[in-house]
Design a protein around this motif. Structure first.
Motif, PDB file in Angstrom:
ATOM      1  N   VAL A  45      21.425  40.019  27.217  1.00  0.00           N
ATOM      2  CA  VAL A  45      21.407  41.044  28.068  1.00  0.00           C
ATOM      3  C   VAL A  45      22.887  41.699  28.433  1.00  0.00           C
ATOM      4  N   LEU A  46      22.847  43.024  28.466  1.00  0.00           N
ATOM      5  CA  LEU A  46      24.256  43.709  29.008  1.00  0.00           C
ATOM      6  C   LEU A  46      24.113  44.164  30.323  1.00  0.00           C
ATOM      7  N   LEU A  47      25.122  43.650  31.144  1.00  0.00           N
ATOM      8  CA  LEU A  47      25.249  43.748  32.510  1.00  0.00           C
ATOM      9  C   LEU A  47      26.325  44.871  32.745  1.00  0.00           C
ATOM     10  N   LYS A  48      25.912  45.903  33.465  1.00  0.00           N
ATOM     11  CA  LYS A  48      26.883  46.851  33.930  1.00  0.00           C
ATOM     12  C   LYS A  48      27.584  46.531  35.316  1.00  0.00           C
ATOM     13  N   LEU A  49      28.899  46.766  35.115  1.00  0.00           N
ATOM     14  CA  LEU A  49      29.698  46.439  36.603  1.00  0.00           C
ATOM     15  C   LEU A  49      29.894  47.751  37.184  1.00  0.00           C
ATOM     16  N   GLN A  50      29.974  47.648  38.601  1.00  0.00           N
ATOM     17  CA  GLN A  50      30.251  48.794  39.394  1.00  0.00           C
ATOM     18  C   GLN A  50      31.605  49.139  39.108  1.00  0.00           C
ATOM     19  N   ASN A  51      32.624  48.091  39.165  1.00  0.00           N
ATOM     20  CA  ASN A  51      33.978  48.353  39.243  1.00  0.00           C
ATOM     21  C   ASN A  51      34.702  48.344  37.777  1.00  0.00           C
ATOM     22  N   ARG A  52      35.358  49.123  37.340  1.00  0.00           N
ATOM     23  CA  ARG A  52      36.096  49.218  36.150  1.00  0.00           C
ATOM     24  C   ARG A  52      37.226  48.005  36.209  1.00  0.00           C
ATOM     25  N   ILE A  53      37.208  47.009  35.504  1.00  0.00           N
ATOM     26  CA  ILE A  53      38.188  45.988  35.537  1.00  0.00           C
ATOM     27  C   ILE A  53      39.376  46.369  35.169  1.00  0.00           C
ATOM     28  N   GLN A  54      40.562  45.735  35.794  1.00  0.00           N
ATOM     29  CA  GLN A  54      42.087  46.135  35.546  1.00  0.00           C
ATOM     30  C   GLN A  54      42.488  44.943  34.629  1.00  0.00           C
ATOM     31  N   HIS A  55      42.886  45.473  33.459  1.00  0.00           N
ATOM     32  CA  HIS A  55      43.405  44.783  32.421  1.00  0.00           C
ATOM     33  C   HIS A  55      44.627  43.934  32.821  1.00  0.00           C
ATOM     34  N   THR A  56      44.456  42.690  32.875  1.00  0.00           N
ATOM     35  CA  THR A  56      45.714  41.698  33.193  1.00  0.00           C
ATOM     36  C   THR A  56      45.900  40.617  32.073  1.00  0.00           C
ATOM     37  N   SER A  57      46.628  39.706  32.314  1.00  0.00           N
ATOM     38  CA  SER A  57      46.707  38.527  31.239  1.00  0.00           C
ATOM     39  C   SER A  57      45.585  37.648  31.570  1.00  0.00           C
ATOM     40  N   ARG A  58      44.634  37.571  32.675  1.00  0.00           N
ATOM     41  CA  ARG A  58      43.672  36.720  33.114  1.00  0.00           C
ATOM     42  C   ARG A  58      42.555  37.389  32.867  1.00  0.00           C
ATOM     43  N   VAL A  59      42.393  38.640  32.939  1.00  0.00           N
ATOM     44  CA  VAL A  59      41.133  39.253  32.625  1.00  0.00           C
ATOM     45  C   VAL A  59      41.287  40.412  31.588  1.00  0.00           C
ATOM     46  N   GLN A  60      40.517  40.209  30.639  1.00  0.00           N
ATOM     47  CA  GLN A  60      40.565  41.002  29.287  1.00  0.00           C
ATOM     48  C   GLN A  60      39.193  40.911  28.453  1.00  0.00           C
TER      49      GLN A  60
END
Length: 264
Positions: A118-133
């Motif tokens: 399943v694909l889940l669409k997020l409301q917010n665009r993630i901010q690329h960081t060293s911990r979120v990619q």
């Protein structure tokens, strides 16, 4: 993205990988915890700045994403630091069209939890960081990698231990990829298909478990981590003589790309 994080939204109940190791910050920046109004119920893999890939069976009993949240960048879900953790509401979900949660022999001989994506669409665009990619998706070359080249693979998540003790910590486990014929010996042979990948240990004792469903099976190449599988199903947890079964992501790349393009 909210500047503050309500830990009630992040998690109320904790579950984890059986006999796993504690993850380090930045080790799995693509790991997602999916929760329903604060209750973690499945994992996921961040594959795009607004999209998460998970297991379709996670949403089998839900009719709405109204209270769904995706939590990214967390190691300790009960001590989420807003400097590192990002939380987004899930606004829509798109199961693979041929997925059937109950199985239907009249629908192309589909059994329960086949095509479990399943694909889940997020409301917010993630901010690329060293911990979120986002993690890279496989291509046909990766699908043809030999088992020898795929031995170093890792499953990660927040799932249950066998005795149902609870955890709020991201864990991971190195698991060997298992040939399809060998995997079928521990399951009904017709249930293991070419869109599955099996991984784990014949002797049992170490595996993904409840709450890990939808999480990533990651293998490593010279180019870095590649999302090879999504945790789908198994017989109990870490049971002797059986293996964990994962949905083979490479078989669904066209659908993933088309869905993201259409609904972004």
């Amino acid at each position: 993205m909210a500047n503050t994080i309500d830990n009630r939204i992040i998690l109320k109940r904790f579950r984890r990988i059986i006999r796993g190791h504690l993850a380090k910050p930045e080790q799995f920046p693509y790991q997602v915890s999916i929760n329903n109004n604060g209750d973690h119920f499945c994992g996921g893999a961040l594959i795009h700045e607004k999209w998460v890939l998970s297991a379709a069976h996670c949403l089998k009993y839900f009719t709405s994403t109204q209270n769904f949240y995706a939590v990214m960048g967390a190691i300790y879900l009960d001590r989420a630091d807003p400097k590192y953790v990002q939380v987004s509401r899930v606004t829509a979900y798109f199961p693979f069209p041929r997925y059937d949660p109950w199985g239907n022999p009249n629908n192309g001989n589909i059994t329960r939890n086949d095509h479990d994506l399943v694909l889940l669409k997020l409301q917010n665009r993630i901010q690329h960081t060293s911990r979120v990619q986002p993690i890279r998706l496989p291509n046909p070359i990766h699908d043809k990698l030999s088992l020898e080249n795929m031995q170093q693979c890792i499953v990660s998540g927040f799932g249950t231990v066998k005795d149902t003790r609870q955890s709020h910590i991201l864990k991971y486990l190195t698991v060997p990829i298992v040939e399809r014929e060998q995997c079928a010996r521990g399951h009904r042979p017709k249930r293991i298909k070419d869109f599955h990948i099996c991984a784990g240990y014949w002797h049992g004792g170490s595996d993904a478990c409840n709450g890990d469903s939808g999480g990533p099976l990651t293998c490593y190449s010279n180019e870095g981590p590649i999302l090879i599988g999504i945790v789908s199903w198994g017989v109990e947890c870490a049971r002797h003589g059986t293996y964990g079964v994962y949905t083979r992501v490479s078989r669904y790349i066209r659908w993933i790309n088309q869905t993201i393009e259409r609904y972004s």
